[in-house]
Write a protein that holds these residues in place. Structure first.
Motif, mmCIF file in Angstrom:
data_model
loop_
_atom_site.group_PDB
_atom_site.id
_atom_site.type_symbol
_atom_site.label_atom_id
_atom_site.label_comp_id
_atom_site.label_asym_id
_atom_site.label_seq_id
_atom_site.Cartn_x
_atom_site.Cartn_y
_atom_site.Cartn_z
ATOM 1 N N LEU A 1 -4.161 4.294 10.759
ATOM 2 C CA LEU A 1 -4.477 5.145 9.606
ATOM 3 C C LEU A 1 -4.807 6.561 10.042
ATOM 4 C CD1 LEU A 1 -6.546 2.582 7.531
ATOM 5 C CD2 LEU A 1 -4.209 3.356 7.102
ATOM 6 N N SER B 1 -3.126 10.634 2.253
ATOM 7 C CA SER B 1 -3.798 9.909 3.322
ATOM 8 C C SER B 1 -4.904 9.029 2.753
ATOM 9 C CB SER B 1 -4.389 10.903 4.331
ATOM 10 O OG SER B 1 -3.386 11.741 4.860
ATOM 11 N N SER C 1 0.811 -1.220 0.000
ATOM 12 C CA SER C 1 0.000 0.000 0.000
ATOM 13 C C SER C 1 0.843 1.269 0.000
ATOM 14 C CB SER C 1 -0.940 0.005 1.216
ATOM 15 O OG SER C 1 -1.902 -1.011 1.099
ATOM 16 N N ALA D 1 -5.163 4.397 2.452
ATOM 17 C CA ALA D 1 -6.166 3.508 3.038
ATOM 18 C C ALA D 1 -7.464 3.428 2.256
ATOM 19 C CB ALA D 1 -6.485 3.973 4.454
#
Length: 317
Positions: free
Chosen positions: A289, A248, A98, A252
């Protein structure tokens, strides 16, 4: 500068503590019995008791919160009920996909968006400006999963130059791994680039109307030099803000893209943990996160000070 940095660090720590408290209350206190939620209403009493013991639910809420915070600080995130392995191992494995995917997507988005936004501002009202704005409108309107399917049809099915899905793994080499991430990164970058280009255009246009830009032009500086030396740099503060928010999100918020390309990333892990009622994994991932968002915003604040030195001497709002 030192005062500015201390103020931002204090705000960072306070925000992290408040976020952790909110996550803990929502995940462990408000639902009632997390063990019953995880195992279901028909679970055997002895199984529920064993899970409560494993999760420390027999301890007071304050003790559980402090234990959880201590584990986060030391890297002990607990053990997943579903997978039976430490949560940190799951996070580390998925983060190796990721994080590079998010970095590659934000790099592609920035490289595409900022020149287009500056070009549109420099050619305001002309055909170039209209074309760029049309592209950005299309990028915002079309979902990224549609871009993903189109990219698969073109580059994987028709031309067969890139893989259609899956992740080769970094152990197979950097280039095979990057090939696996390239199409997902482009699918993620295109909508983000459309947003960033529009913000860049608006910010540059606003800066071009400032007195110092007109003064530079009056002193004989060419339009191009005034644009890049004065207008663009001072227009970057809102652009950097959007980039921080986008990074950001890309870290996620890629569940759909990860499912389209069958990528084992953080977004897919969150989806699986929610579906399997693995509250231990969900709780740890949510706070990690949230912490990533808070830290990115902290870095953005520091970039503000680099881009605009006047901010270094001001008190935090």
């Amino acid at each position: 500068m030192a005062l500015f940095l201390l103020q931002r660090l204090a705000a960072l720590v306070i925000t992290l503590l408040v976020a952790s408290l909110v996550v803990f209350l929502v995940m462990e206190v408000l639902p009632g019995d997390p063990a019953s939620i995880m195992l279901g209403m028909n679970a055997r009493p002895d199984t529920l008791a064993a899970l409560r013991e494993q999760m420390g639910l027999n301890e007071p809420a304050v003790t559980r919160y402090l234990t959880w915070i201590g584990g986060l600080v030391t890297g002990d995130l607990g053990t997943s009920v579903t997978y039976g392995v430490p949560v940190w191992e799951l996070v580390r494995e998925r983060l190796s996909l990721s994080l590079p995917l998010a970095l590659l997507a934000i790099l592609l988005s920035t490289v595409l968006a900022i020149p287009l936004g500056v070009l549109a501002a420099a050619k305001r009202g002309r055909a170039t400006d209209v074309g760029v704005m049309g592209f950005t409108q299309l990028g915002i309107a079309v979902p990224n999963f549609w871009f993903a399917i189109l990219l698969i049809l073109l580059f994987a099915v028709h031309w067969q130059v890139l893989p259609a899905g899956g992740f080769a793994g970094w152990e197979e080499g950097v280039w095979p791994a990057l090939q696996s991430l390239l199409l997902p990164a482009v699918a993620l970058a295109l909508p983000q680039a459309a947003i960033l280009a529009r913000v860049t255009r608006s910010s540059v246009l606003e800066t071009l109307g400032e007195d110092y830009v007109r003064t530079a032009r009056a002193k004989g500086l060419t339009r191009s030099a005034a644009l890049w030396r004065h207008a663009v740099r001072n227009a970057l503060i809102p652009v950097v803000t959007i980039m921080g928010l986008q990074f950001s999100f890309l870290l996620a918020g890629t569940i759909i893209i990860e499912n389209v390309f069958y990528l084992p990333g953080l977004g897919r892990l969150i989806f699986q943990a929610i579906a399997q009622h693995d509250l231990i994994v969900v709780k740890d991932l949510v706070i990690l996160l949230a912490a990533a968002v808070i830290v990115v915003n902290f870095v953005v604040d520091l970039l503000y000070a680099v881009l605009d030195p006047r901010l270094r001497g001001r008190s935090a709002p």
